[in-house]
Design a protein around this motif. Structure first.
Motif, PDB file in Angstrom:
ATOM      1  N   SER A  95      -2.345  -2.762  11.268  1.00 33.72           N
ATOM      2  CA  SER A  95      -2.108  -3.800  10.264  1.00 33.72           C
ATOM      3  C   SER A  95      -1.729  -3.235   8.902  1.00 33.72           C
ATOM      4  CB  SER A  95      -3.345  -4.688  10.129  1.00 33.72           C
ATOM      5  OG  SER A  95      -4.449  -3.905   9.723  1.00 33.72           O
ATOM      6  N   GLU A  96      -1.493  -1.943   8.812  1.00 33.36           N
ATOM      7  CA  GLU A  96      -1.072  -1.336   7.550  1.00 33.36           C
ATOM      8  C   GLU A  96       0.164  -2.073   7.049  1.00 33.36           C
ATOM      9  OE1 GLU A  96      -0.816   0.627   4.265  1.00 33.36           O
ATOM     10  OE2 GLU A  96      -2.382   1.253   5.656  1.00 33.36           O
ATOM     11  N   ARG A  97       0.124  -2.514   5.813  1.00 30.76           N
ATOM     12  CA  ARG A  97       1.222  -3.310   5.255  1.00 30.76           C
ATOM     13  C   ARG A  97       2.250  -2.478   4.496  1.00 30.76           C
ATOM     14  NH1 ARG A  97       0.027  -8.902   5.206  1.00 30.76           N
ATOM     15  NH2 ARG A  97      -2.087  -9.290   5.912  1.00 30.76           N
ATOM     16  N   ASP A  98       1.925  -1.253   4.184  1.00 28.49           N
ATOM     17  CA  ASP A  98       2.817  -0.410   3.397  1.00 28.49           C
ATOM     18  C   ASP A  98       3.778   0.330   4.318  1.00 28.49           C
ATOM     19  OD1 ASP A  98       4.051   1.231   1.573  1.00 28.49           O
ATOM     20  OD2 ASP A  98       2.283   2.436   1.142  1.00 28.49           O
ATOM     21  N   ALA A  99       5.066   0.027   4.214  1.00 24.49           N
ATOM     22  CA  ALA A  99       6.060   0.651   5.089  1.00 24.49           C
ATOM     23  C   ALA A  99       6.145   2.160   4.875  1.00 24.49           C
ATOM     24  CB  ALA A  99       7.432   0.020   4.863  1.00 24.49           C
ATOM     25  N   GLY A 100       5.589   2.667   3.797  1.00 20.90           N
ATOM     26  CA  GLY A 100       5.585   4.099   3.544  1.00 20.90           C
ATOM     27  C   GLY A 100       4.436   4.825   4.233  1.00 20.90           C
ATOM     28  N   SER A 101       3.576   4.097   4.908  1.00 27.82           N
ATOM     29  CA  SER A 101       2.432   4.694   5.583  1.00 27.82           C
ATOM     30  C   SER A 101       2.838   5.159   6.980  1.00 27.82           C
ATOM     31  CB  SER A 101       1.311   3.662   5.709  1.00 27.82           C
ATOM     32  OG  SER A 101       0.345   4.100   6.636  1.00 27.82           O
ATOM     33  N   PRO A 102       2.277   6.288   7.454  1.00 33.15           N
ATOM     34  CA  PRO A 102       2.575   6.715   8.821  1.00 33.15           C
ATOM     35  C   PRO A 102       1.975   5.783   9.874  1.00 33.15           C
ATOM     36  CG  PRO A 102       0.918   8.141   7.855  1.00 33.15           C
ATOM     37  CD  PRO A 102       1.393   7.215   6.761  1.00 33.15           C
ATOM     38  N   TYR A 103       1.101   4.877   9.471  1.00 27.99           N
ATOM     39  CA  TYR A 103       0.480   3.941  10.407  1.00 27.99           C
ATOM     40  C   TYR A 103       1.201   2.591  10.470  1.00 27.99           C
ATOM     41  CZ  TYR A 103      -3.193   7.337   9.613  1.00 27.99           C
ATOM     42  OH  TYR A 103      -3.896   8.498   9.479  1.00 27.99           O
ATOM     43  N   PHE A 104       2.213   2.395   9.639  1.00 30.88           N
ATOM     44  CA  PHE A 104       2.926   1.121   9.566  1.00 30.88           C
ATOM     45  C   PHE A 104       3.494   0.756  10.936  1.00 30.88           C
ATOM     46  CE2 PHE A 104       6.959  -1.187   8.727  1.00 30.88           C
ATOM     47  CZ  PHE A 104       6.416  -2.325   8.158  1.00 30.88           C
ATOM     48  N   ARG A 105       3.039  -0.345  11.487  1.00 30.50           N
ATOM     49  CA  ARG A 105       3.495  -0.881  12.775  1.00 30.50           C
ATOM     50  C   ARG A 105       3.375   0.122  13.925  1.00 30.50           C
ATOM     51  NH1 ARG A 105       4.930  -5.467  13.856  1.00 30.50           N
ATOM     52  NH2 ARG A 105       6.601  -4.937  15.281  1.00 30.50           N
TER      53      ARG A 105
END
Length: 141
Positions: A95-105
């Motif tokens: 559920s990470e909302r930041d597209a810059g995160s390695p966990y995004f989607r």
């Protein structure tokens, strides 16, 4: 205006919570680092891509470990086996909302169980969701 001496710098905060340069919370401490980051990384990128593409069929009860260089979470440790509890037909997405995160989607399709090796939950058997593309079957030494 008097200076508040109780305030900590961002560096001091990182030291206190163990995320400074000398801290023990670096996700890559046990991972296999790339030998040379100053030259041409193309061969290392292709190698990681090949590892990423290699799929394994897991079933409950299988023991797995991280593929070299693909560890993106603190647990399990790089060489620590975990047991497959469940393989999800439909992955859940981080559920990470930041597209810059390695966990995004990130598609989490594997539920693993393992023993926690530190902190107040040391020795407890816990489970987490992971992306199965990052794991390979565990082979005892």
């Amino acid at each position: 205006m008097p200076k508040n001496t109780d305030r900590l710098s961002s560096h001091d905060w990182l030291v206190r919570i163990g995320l400074d340069e000398d801290g023990q919370n670096d996700l890559l401490l046990e991972d296999e680092p790339l030998d040379n980051l100053t030259g041409d990384p193309s061969s290392a990128l292709r190698e990681r891509f090949q590892q990423w593409q290699q799929r394994h069929r897991f079933a409950p009860g299988d023991l797995v470990v991280w593929k070299p260089g693909l560890m993106n979470k603190r647990y399990p440790r790089a060489t620590q086996p975990a047991v497959v509890l469940e393989v999800l037909d439909q992955p859940v997405f981080d559920s990470e909302r930041d597209a810059g995160s390695p966990y995004f989607r990130e598609p989490l399709d594997l539920v693993l169980g393992l023993f926690v090796d530190e902190g107040p939950n040391r020795g407890d058997f816990l489970n987490w969701h992971y992306d199965s593309r990052r794991f390979q079957p565990w082979q005892p030494d």
